[in-house]
Design an enzyme around this catalytic site. Structure first.
Site: not given
Length: 590
Positions: A146, A199, A217, A289-290, A312-313, A446
């Site tokens: 990850y 993103r 993930k 996610e993202d 999650d973000d 990150n």
């Protein structure tokens, strides 16, 4: 009639020159609870289905099946029973010895991406050995599978792409997404991690190559949270990309068009969410996610009332940061309500964290949410978010527009004593240190290259007084003959245990109180020996126990709120969570 307590044995069938082995692995299920046999995950499956059978092809095909391949760990008996004689060298090797050899090989690679590719190759070759390595060496291998390495892997995904992992759903599949979901070989899916690649971490629009994020993930869901690999489904929604470099890259694996937006985008996502619920049921967890800000908030708001969804973000980051703040109070002193908070960034992470802190403050002080929000200030690209800017703000920023004179930069905001890729400059950190005896600095972006400041900069500029944690790992820092060990505010602390808690309770919706419960559970796992080192998070080496405790608190909240569907409630939720966890130990084929 087959009893609830069942022991199964192997049957060998042969016909037409083709041999096939039905390896029936031993399973035991009891009326009043779950007894775990050989580490198999029972409690996250429906308990009423018995017996359980697994069809394992024999011979050469078995050695090419990552779910059941054991390599040189096949016993003499298994080599005879499964027609493996001559297909393997004569040596026998335990799983532990295989693990030792592979860790030795991994450590020979000097380039992190080479380690990542070696781990992906192992996952495609021998699934249980992959998870055994990851679980037993989590602190060493987490940065490999990850962040930060997964960022580079996504950037180069087209070049390193070998075997597809997960489902790719593009605009070409519009109108037939349900059929596409049925192409996936597993039927009992419990968690889906989905991205549209717009993103990816702090790297921007990587389009279809963002698949590395759901794959990574879900590897952590299994290794850290104990969900069975077969219950996990990575999905990438491909609506195109605005990344010109990728559009012109001959090795790009996605649609070669600019991103679809508006109604076309919304209709594709609606079809996907409807198909997921129809195919996998009410209790499947969909983790976003993202996604870019303009879609992330809208998707979470739209589907939270009708689906079991989690971003999650927004929510995972918020939960792990709140846990760090609650733990940090042991070092900085006072109650949460005694402090003010300043965030650089007012996107998914910033506003998500801010809202969860405000909810925790409201819970602790009994003050209205509108009042507790006033202790939290956000800085975006145009400066401090204040009420005079309210008309021009995106809707998710408006709750944070407080009465104050406009302030343009982060340094000015810090100097105005509001609170706490290189935006935490020396002047900013020094200003924080002048206001706080122990400045709490969380550089969360990150991968490591995007971090707002390095661990060394934080400790040096604060003269060794900073409490520091980052999204991706940093090495220990020596300052004035003292060694400082940076903490890691990684979402991997939260989402595996959070998801396990939802699944083992059969939750049908996510509630904010579950996020608060997860934060409080994580904070309670920080021991005095960790505080003595300036750490506000526990070590990842104990992550499975941490995840079990988080899962228990989340499940307890689901039962308390009437959102759990697995009844009756287990008496000891921590032990029940541990009994739910997948074990990567090899099975004996009979």
């Amino acid at each position: 009639m087959i009893s609830r307590q069942t022991f199964l044995r192997a049957v060998v069938l042969g016909w037409g020159g083709e041999r096939k082995v039905w390896a029936l692995l031993e399973r035991r299920t009891m009326m009043n609870g779950v007894e775990k046999t050989n580490g198999e995950d029972l409690a996250t499956e429906e308990q009423l289905i018995t017996p359980w059978t697994v069809s394992v092809a024999s011979g050469y095909t078995l050695l090419r099946d990552p779910r059941h391949n054991k390599g040189l760990a096949f016993t003499e008996y298994e080599r005879d029973a499964h027609y493996l004689r001559g297909l393997l060298p004569p040596a026998l090797m335990t799983q532990e010895l295989q693990e030792k050899k592979l860790m030795h090989n991994l450590r020979q690679y000097e380039v992190p991406l080479q380690r990542y590719m070696a781990m992906m190759d192992l996952q495609e070759r021998n699934e249980r050995l992959f998870y055994k390595l990851l679980i037993d060496n989590v602190e060493e291998l987490l940065p490999v599978v990850y962040t930060p390495t997964v960022g580079e892997a996504c950037q180069k995904y087209g070049s390193i792409f070998r075997r597809p992992q997960g489902l790719y759903i593009s605009l070409k599949e519009k109108g037939k997404i349900l059929e596409v979901l049925k192409n996936w070989p597993e039927r009992n899916i419990q968690v889906i991690v989905v991205t549209d690649g717009e993103r990816i971490l702090g790297l921007g629009d990587l389009g279809c190559q963002g698949m590395g994020i759901p794959v990574g993930k879900l590897s952590l869901y299994t290794a850290l949270g104990g969900l069975r690999p077969s219950a996990c489904l990575p999905v990438t929604i491909d609506v195109g990309t605005n990344n010109e470099k990728l559009l012109n890259d001959e090795f790009y694996i996605g649609l070669r068009q600019r991103r679809a937006t508006g109604q076309e985008y919304a209709e594709l996502l609606e079809e996907f969410m409807t198909a997921v619920k129809k195919n996998y049921g009410e209790k499947v967890l969909v983790q976003f996610e993202d996604f870019a800000n303009h879609n992330a908030f809208d998707l979470l708001e739209k589907y939270s009332p009708t689906h079991l969804v989690f971003n999650d973000d927004i929510q995972g980051t918020a939960s792990v940061v709140l846990a760090g703040l609650l733990a940090a109070l042991k070092l900085v002193g006072g109650a949460l309500a005694d402090h003010k908070f300043l965030f650089l960034g007012a996107g998914e992470a910033g506003t998500g964290i801010a809202e969860l802190i405000a909810l925790e403050l409201s819970k602790q002080t009994k003050a209205p949410l509108e009042e507790t929000r006033k202790k939290i200030w956000l800085v975006d690209s145009k400066g401090l978010i204040v009420s005079s800017r309210k008309e021009s703000l995106q809707h998710f920023k408006k709750p944070w527009a407080h009465d104050h004179e406009p302030v343009k930069g982060l340094l000015d905001a810090v100097k105005d004593h509001l609170g706490v890729g290189k935006t935490f400059t020396k002047e900013v950190v020094e200003a924080m240190a002048s206001i706080n005896e122990k400045p709490l600095i969380l550089a969360l972006s990150n991968p490591t290259s995007q971090s707002e400041c390095t661990a060394e900069e934080a400790y040096t500029w604060s003269k060794g007084r900073a409490i520091f944690a980052s999204g991706s790992p940093f090495n220990p820092v020596e300052y004035n003959s003292e060694v400082f060990v940076p903490g890691q505010a990684n979402n991997a602390y939260i989402f595996p245990g959070f998801g396990l808690g939802l699944i083992m309770s059969g939750a049908i919706r996510v509630h904010d109180d579950m996020l608060l419960a997860a934060s409080e559970a994580l904070a309670s796992q920080v021991k005095q020996e960790n505080f003595d080192k300036g750490l506000i998070y526990p070590p990842f080496s104990n992550i499975r126990n941490i995840s079990a405790n988080i899962a228990a608190k989340v499940a307890a909240k689901a039962y308390e709120l009437g959102l759990a569907s697995r009844l009756p409630r287990p008496k000891d939720l921590v032990k029940h969570a541990e009994s739910c966890m997948y074990s990567p130990v090899y099975r004996s084929y009979r």
